[in-house]
Each structure stands twice: as structure tokens, then as C-alpha cells.
Design a protein around this motif. Sequence first.
Motif, PDB file in Angstrom:
ATOM      1  N   LEU A  76      16.104  25.159   2.698  1.00 15.83           N
ATOM      2  CA  LEU A  76      14.715  24.930   2.323  1.00 15.83           C
ATOM      3  C   LEU A  76      14.213  26.208   1.669  1.00 15.83           C
ATOM      4  O   LEU A  76      14.373  27.290   2.230  1.00 15.83           O
ATOM      5  CB  LEU A  76      13.855  24.616   3.555  1.00 15.83           C
ATOM      6  N   ASN A  77      13.628  26.084   0.511  1.00 15.53           N
ATOM      7  CA  ASN A  77      13.075  27.243  -0.187  1.00 15.53           C
ATOM      8  C   ASN A  77      11.571  27.260   0.009  1.00 15.53           C
ATOM      9  O   ASN A  77      10.912  26.222  -0.069  1.00 15.53           O
ATOM     10  CB  ASN A  77      13.400  27.188  -1.677  1.00 15.53           C
ATOM     11  N   ILE A  78      11.053  28.444   0.258  1.00 18.75           N
ATOM     12  CA  ILE A  78       9.605  28.611   0.406  1.00 18.75           C
ATOM     13  C   ILE A  78       9.113  29.486  -0.733  1.00 18.75           C
ATOM     14  O   ILE A  78       9.632  30.571  -0.968  1.00 18.75           O
ATOM     15  CB  ILE A  78       9.257  29.251   1.766  1.00 18.75           C
ATOM     16  N   LYS A  79       8.115  28.972  -1.449  1.00 16.20           N
ATOM     17  CA  LYS A  79       7.540  29.711  -2.561  1.00 16.20           C
ATOM     18  C   LYS A  79       6.024  29.599  -2.457  1.00 16.20           C
ATOM     19  O   LYS A  79       5.497  28.486  -2.336  1.00 16.20           O
ATOM     20  CB  LYS A  79       8.035  29.155  -3.900  1.00 16.20           C
ATOM     21  N   ASP A  80       5.383  30.725  -2.489  1.00 16.47           N
ATOM     22  CA  ASP A  80       3.926  30.782  -2.400  1.00 16.47           C
ATOM     23  C   ASP A  80       3.415  30.008  -1.182  1.00 16.47           C
ATOM     24  O   ASP A  80       2.388  29.325  -1.246  1.00 16.47           O
ATOM     25  CB  ASP A  80       3.283  30.226  -3.680  1.00 16.47           C
ATOM     26  N   GLY A  81       4.158  30.099  -0.098  1.00 21.98           N
ATOM     27  CA  GLY A  81       3.734  29.487   1.155  1.00 21.98           C
ATOM     28  C   GLY A  81       3.996  27.999   1.264  1.00 21.98           C
ATOM     29  O   GLY A  81       3.584  27.363   2.226  1.00 21.98           O
ATOM     30  N   HIS A  82       4.720  27.431   0.290  1.00 19.48           N
ATOM     31  CA  HIS A  82       4.995  25.993   0.298  1.00 19.48           C
ATOM     32  C   HIS A  82       6.502  25.752   0.281  1.00 19.48           C
ATOM     33  O   HIS A  82       7.239  26.449  -0.429  1.00 19.48           O
ATOM     34  CB  HIS A  82       4.349  25.304  -0.921  1.00 19.48           C
ATOM     35  N   ILE A  83       6.931  24.749   1.021  1.00 25.72           N
ATOM     36  CA  ILE A  83       8.345  24.354   1.017  1.00 25.72           C
ATOM     37  C   ILE A  83       8.609  23.565  -0.240  1.00 25.72           C
ATOM     38  O   ILE A  83       7.919  22.589  -0.541  1.00 25.72           O
ATOM     39  CB  ILE A  83       8.703  23.539   2.262  1.00 25.72           C
ATOM     40  N   GLU A  84       9.645  23.986  -0.980  1.00 22.76           N
ATOM     41  CA  GLU A  84      10.009  23.289  -2.219  1.00 22.76           C
ATOM     42  C   GLU A  84      11.135  22.310  -1.947  1.00 22.76           C
ATOM     43  O   GLU A  84      11.993  22.516  -1.157  1.00 22.76           O
ATOM     44  CB  GLU A  84      10.465  24.305  -3.278  1.00 22.76           C
TER      45      GLU A  84
END
Length: 84
Positions: A76-84
Motif C-alpha cells: 500500500l502506498n501512502i501519498k499526501d496522507g492518502h492510501i493509493e
Amino acid sequence: MIFATHMQWLLLRAETISRALVNEPGIILADEPTGALDSKTKKEIIKLFADINEQGKTLIVVTHDKEMADAAHRVLNIKDGHIE
């Protein structure tokens, strides 16, 4: 002195992993377990985690290490506080 400090740090990391495993937890949380390790030790940690997972244990790993992430069954990738 820098070498001795680095070696002490590596031993502390190994001890921390050992302590986490001795109680045979169902879930293991690992924050950057391969950070700042040499390539040989990193491969050993990745293999150790794969072996632990094969025994039915769940590992939740936070990492920036692509090789560690590539070894995971799910990423799971997290970017800017959101799971992508």
C-alpha cells in the motif's frame, strides 16, 4: 570510533528483531527494518521476514526500500496522507 558506533547500532537492531520474535507474536510491526543496513544484512532480513510470513505470521512493514517492498505480498502506498 564511527565503526564501533555503527557496529553497536547493527547489534542493537538485531537484538530488537530477536526480542520481537521470541514471544511469537501473531503480528509484527517493522518500521524501516532494512534502513542503513549493508546489502548482505538487508537480504538476510528480507529472507527472515519471508520465512516468518510463511509460518503464518502477519508483518506490517513501513519502508522506503524498494527491494523490501518488492518482497511483500501486498503493498500500500501512502501519498499526501492518502492510501493509493
